[in-house]
Structures are given as structure tokens and as C-alpha cells.
Design a protein around this motif. Structure first.
Motif, short mmCIF file in Angstrom:
data_model
loop_
_atom_site.label_atom_id
_atom_site.label_comp_id
_atom_site.label_asym_id
_atom_site.label_seq_id
_atom_site.Cartn_x
_atom_site.Cartn_y
_atom_site.Cartn_z
N ARG A 1 0.66 -1.43 -0.04
CA ARG A 1 0.11 0.26 -0.14
C ARG A 1 0.82 1.30 -0.32
O ARG A 1 0.19 2.24 -0.63
CB ARG A 1 -0.92 -0.14 0.94
CG ARG A 1 -1.73 -1.13 1.23
CD ARG A 1 -2.94 -1.17 -0.30
NE ARG A 1 -3.55 -0.25 0.39
CZ ARG A 1 -5.02 0.22 -0.69
NH1 ARG A 1 -5.06 -0.44 -1.74
NH2 ARG A 1 -5.67 1.39 0.02
N GLN A 2 2.07 0.87 1.00
CA GLN A 2 3.24 2.52 -0.20
C GLN A 2 4.17 2.31 -0.60
O GLN A 2 4.23 3.04 -1.61
CB GLN A 2 3.79 2.35 2.23
CG GLN A 2 3.49 3.07 3.10
CD GLN A 2 3.05 3.57 4.49
OE1 GLN A 2 3.66 2.13 4.99
NE2 GLN A 2 2.89 4.01 4.68
N VAL A 3 4.71 1.35 -0.51
CA VAL A 3 5.95 1.25 -1.02
C VAL A 3 5.41 1.25 -2.53
O VAL A 3 5.57 2.30 -3.96
CB VAL A 3 6.91 0.17 -0.89
CG1 VAL A 3 8.10 0.64 -2.08
CG2 VAL A 3 7.80 0.52 0.03
N PHE A 4 5.18 -0.16 -3.00
CA PHE A 4 4.25 -0.45 -4.10
C PHE A 4 3.70 1.05 -4.33
O PHE A 4 4.12 1.37 -5.91
CB PHE A 4 3.76 -1.92 -4.23
CG PHE A 4 3.46 -1.87 -5.93
CD1 PHE A 4 4.39 -2.20 -7.27
CD2 PHE A 4 1.84 -2.07 -6.24
CE1 PHE A 4 2.90 -2.81 -7.73
CE2 PHE A 4 1.23 -1.98 -7.11
CZ PHE A 4 1.72 -2.30 -8.34
N TYR B 1 3.15 2.19 -9.02
CA TYR B 1 1.66 1.63 -9.59
C TYR B 1 0.77 3.12 -9.87
O TYR B 1 0.22 3.64 -10.52
CB TYR B 1 0.90 0.52 -8.48
CG TYR B 1 -0.68 0.74 -8.83
CD1 TYR B 1 -0.40 -0.33 -9.92
CD2 TYR B 1 -1.57 0.96 -8.03
CE1 TYR B 1 -1.47 -0.98 -10.34
CE2 TYR B 1 -3.03 -0.09 -8.53
CZ TYR B 1 -2.81 -1.02 -9.42
OH TYR B 1 -3.88 -1.08 -10.42
N ARG B 2 1.26 3.62 -8.55
CA ARG B 2 -0.01 5.22 -8.73
C ARG B 2 0.48 5.90 -9.84
O ARG B 2 -0.10 6.41 -11.01
CB ARG B 2 -0.19 6.03 -7.52
CG ARG B 2 -0.31 5.03 -6.13
CD ARG B 2 -0.71 6.30 -5.21
NE ARG B 2 -1.68 6.96 -5.47
CZ ARG B 2 -2.73 7.34 -4.88
NH1 ARG B 2 -3.39 6.24 -4.58
NH2 ARG B 2 -3.60 9.15 -5.42
N ALA C 1 9.11 -5.53 -5.09
CA ALA C 1 10.33 -5.21 -5.36
C ALA C 1 10.95 -4.60 -7.01
O ALA C 1 11.44 -4.84 -7.75
CB ALA C 1 10.85 -6.88 -5.84
N LEU C 2 9.13 -3.70 -7.53
CA LEU C 2 9.12 -3.43 -8.98
C LEU C 2 9.70 -2.51 -8.35
O LEU C 2 10.14 -0.92 -9.31
CB LEU C 2 8.18 -3.12 -8.72
CG LEU C 2 7.42 -5.07 -9.80
CD1 LEU C 2 5.88 -3.66 -10.13
CD2 LEU C 2 8.16 -5.01 -10.90
N VAL C 3 10.04 -1.38 -6.90
CA VAL C 3 10.34 -0.61 -6.56
C VAL C 3 12.25 0.03 -6.30
O VAL C 3 12.76 -1.12 -5.63
CB VAL C 3 9.87 0.33 -5.51
CG1 VAL C 3 10.39 0.80 -5.05
CG2 VAL C 3 8.32 0.27 -6.29
N PHE D 1 0.26 -5.32 -16.56
CA PHE D 1 1.25 -4.31 -16.42
C PHE D 1 2.54 -4.25 -15.61
O PHE D 1 3.05 -3.44 -15.93
CB PHE D 1 0.48 -3.40 -15.43
CG PHE D 1 0.29 -3.35 -13.70
CD1 PHE D 1 1.18 -3.31 -13.09
CD2 PHE D 1 -0.59 -4.25 -13.38
CE1 PHE D 1 1.23 -3.12 -12.19
CE2 PHE D 1 -0.38 -5.09 -12.26
CZ PHE D 1 0.96 -4.20 -10.99
N VAL D 2 2.43 -5.55 -15.01
CA VAL D 2 4.19 -5.65 -15.10
C VAL D 2 5.40 -5.40 -15.69
O VAL D 2 6.28 -4.87 -15.87
CB VAL D 2 3.94 -6.98 -14.20
CG1 VAL D 2 6.05 -6.90 -13.05
CG2 VAL D 2 3.42 -6.16 -12.72
N ALA D 3 4.92 -5.81 -16.41
CA ALA D 3 6.18 -6.32 -17.84
C ALA D 3 6.08 -4.87 -18.37
O ALA D 3 6.75 -4.23 -19.17
CB ALA D 3 4.98 -6.92 -19.19
N VAL D 4 4.41 -4.43 -18.24
CA VAL D 4 5.01 -2.84 -18.75
C VAL D 4 5.84 -2.00 -17.11
O VAL D 4 6.53 -1.16 -17.96
CB VAL D 4 3.33 -1.99 -19.16
CG1 VAL D 4 3.40 -0.62 -19.34
CG2 VAL D 4 2.69 -2.80 -20.46
N LEU D 5 5.73 -1.80 -16.97
CA LEU D 5 6.12 -0.84 -15.51
C LEU D 5 7.66 -2.07 -16.05
O LEU D 5 8.42 -0.61 -15.29
CB LEU D 5 5.74 -1.62 -13.95
CG LEU D 5 4.58 -0.85 -13.62
CD1 LEU D 5 4.12 -1.31 -12.49
CD2 LEU D 5 4.59 0.42 -14.12
#
Length: 219
Positions: free
Chosen positions: A111-114, A119-120, A176-178, A211-215
């Protein structure tokens, strides 16, 4: 036929946790995508979930919500592979990891890091750097606790998949995306080995939101 239907939202870590379990158990199911953050989604969830959330599992005439309850039901109602170890201490660790994940991990890491780290912005919404920093600060002790559990070797091995793996993996994947989150994960060798093992499984790839692949492509 299993008679299973999963009502969920593909971006939800809790929906993915159930999808991971269904995939690991090789259970066929129908899928009904519902966005709980829209008025239409809330209208569709009326009668299925009293709090308007996902996931909801329907097995013939039996409806069930709350992810931990769903994961347990899939083991109780369907054959092997079981996602709950036989050893009493390993079972206790599975329950412990799931409790940590819901109570202490979801809020800071997801909710905070990701959310405020990637995501936002991806959704065209404003992110708050202060919230990201708060989440990163709160994430360290949670990761340390899981590092100790993974290092002990009863669960979070990356080999034998449990309900704890199903619940935890989607959240660590998002965290881990961040870049700062990835660095914090890599600083914990046992947890990193676990994540490398679980992320190499077919079920992990099959259930990963598009959407993860896009990120990742935008890194």
C-alpha cells in the motif's frame, strides 16, 4: 469439472495468491474479473462480499471470501499437491508467515512502497514521496523477520510451495518493482533465494498481472 469460480481483480495481490494456489494444484476454474474500486464493481460484488472486496471463491453453491480461508479450503476440498506441510513446526511457520504478511507486510510493502513507488504513477494518479519513505522505513523489520524464518529452512525455501508462499510472493513481487525495495530484498540472502525459486515456477509467470511487464519495460 471442479465447479470453481474465482471472482477477483487481476492487480490484487490477494486475488493472485488464490490464483497461484489454483495453478499449483492444477485446478481448473472460471474467472470473473471485477474492479472493486469502481461503482460498477461494487454493485457486482453486492451479495458476494459484505465488505465489497476480492477475492471471492465460488464452489458450486458454496461461496467463500477471505484469502487465508480460501487457501485452506482449496487444500481441504481438493487432492494433492497439498499446500500445507505435514510437520507440525513447518505448519506453525506457515501460519506465522501468513500472519506476518497480512498484519505487518501488506500495508508498508504494497500500500505504501509499491503503490506510491510505481503503481499510482502508472495509473495516472498522484504519488506521495513521504508515504513511500514511510513504507520503506517500516519494511526493514518485516523483511528481517522473514529473513530469519527463511534462513531456518522449514518454509520459504523456494522449492516446496505452501499457502504462505502463495500469499507472500505477489506482495514481494510488487515490492521488488521499486528499486529501493529490490535493493532491500537483495540484501537478505535467504529471502532472495526463496524469491528466486518461487519466481521461477510456471504458476508465478502464469498469474503475473500484465501491467508488470509494462512497468519493467520502463525501467
Amino acid at each position: 469439472m471442479t465447479g470453481l469460480t474465482l471472482i477477483g481483480f487481476q492487480d490484487s495481490v490477494y486475488t493472485r495468491a488464490v490464483r497461484l494456489a489454483l495453478s499449483e494444484k492444477a485446478l481448473a476454474y472460471a474467472y470473473d474479473e471485477v474492479n472493486p474500486f469502481t461503482e460498477d464493481g461494487q454493485a457486482r460484488l453486492a451479495g458476494d462480499h459484505p465488505f465489497g472486496r476480492v477475492p471471492v471463491l465460488r464452489h458450486e453453491a458454496f461461496d467463500l471470501y477471505e484469502t487465508q480461508a480460501i487457501l485452506g479450503y482449496l487444500d481441504d476440498a481438493f487432492d494433492a499437491p497439498q499446500l500445507f506441510p505435514e510437520d507440525a513446526r513447518a505448519r506453525a511457520r506457515v501460519r506465522q508467515v501468513m500472519g506476518i504478511t497480512d498484519s505487518y507486510l501488506y500495508q508498508p510493502l504494497v500500500r505504501q512502497v509499491f503503490s506510491h513507488g510505481v503503481y499510482r504513477a502508472h495509473m495516472g494518479l498522484a504519488a506521495e514521496a513521504a508515504v513511500l519513505r514511510q513504507g520503506l522505513a517500516a519494511s526493514g523489520p518485516v523483511l528481517d523477520a522473514l529473513e530469519g524464518i527463511a534462513a531456518a529452512g522449514l518454509v520459504l525455501t523456494g522449492r516446496d510451495v505452501s499457502r504462505a508462499d502463495c500469499l507472500l510472493a505477489p506482495m514481494i513481487d510488487y515490492f521488488a518493482l521499486v528499486p529501493e525495495g529490490r535493493a532491500m530484498l537483495e540484501a537478505r540472502p535467504a529471502l532472495s533465494r526463496w524469491f528466486a525459486g518461487i519466481s521461477a515456477r510456471a504458476a508465478f509467470a502464469e498469474t503475473r498481472p500484465g501491467f508488470v511487464a509494462v512497468l519493467e519495460g520502463g525501467r
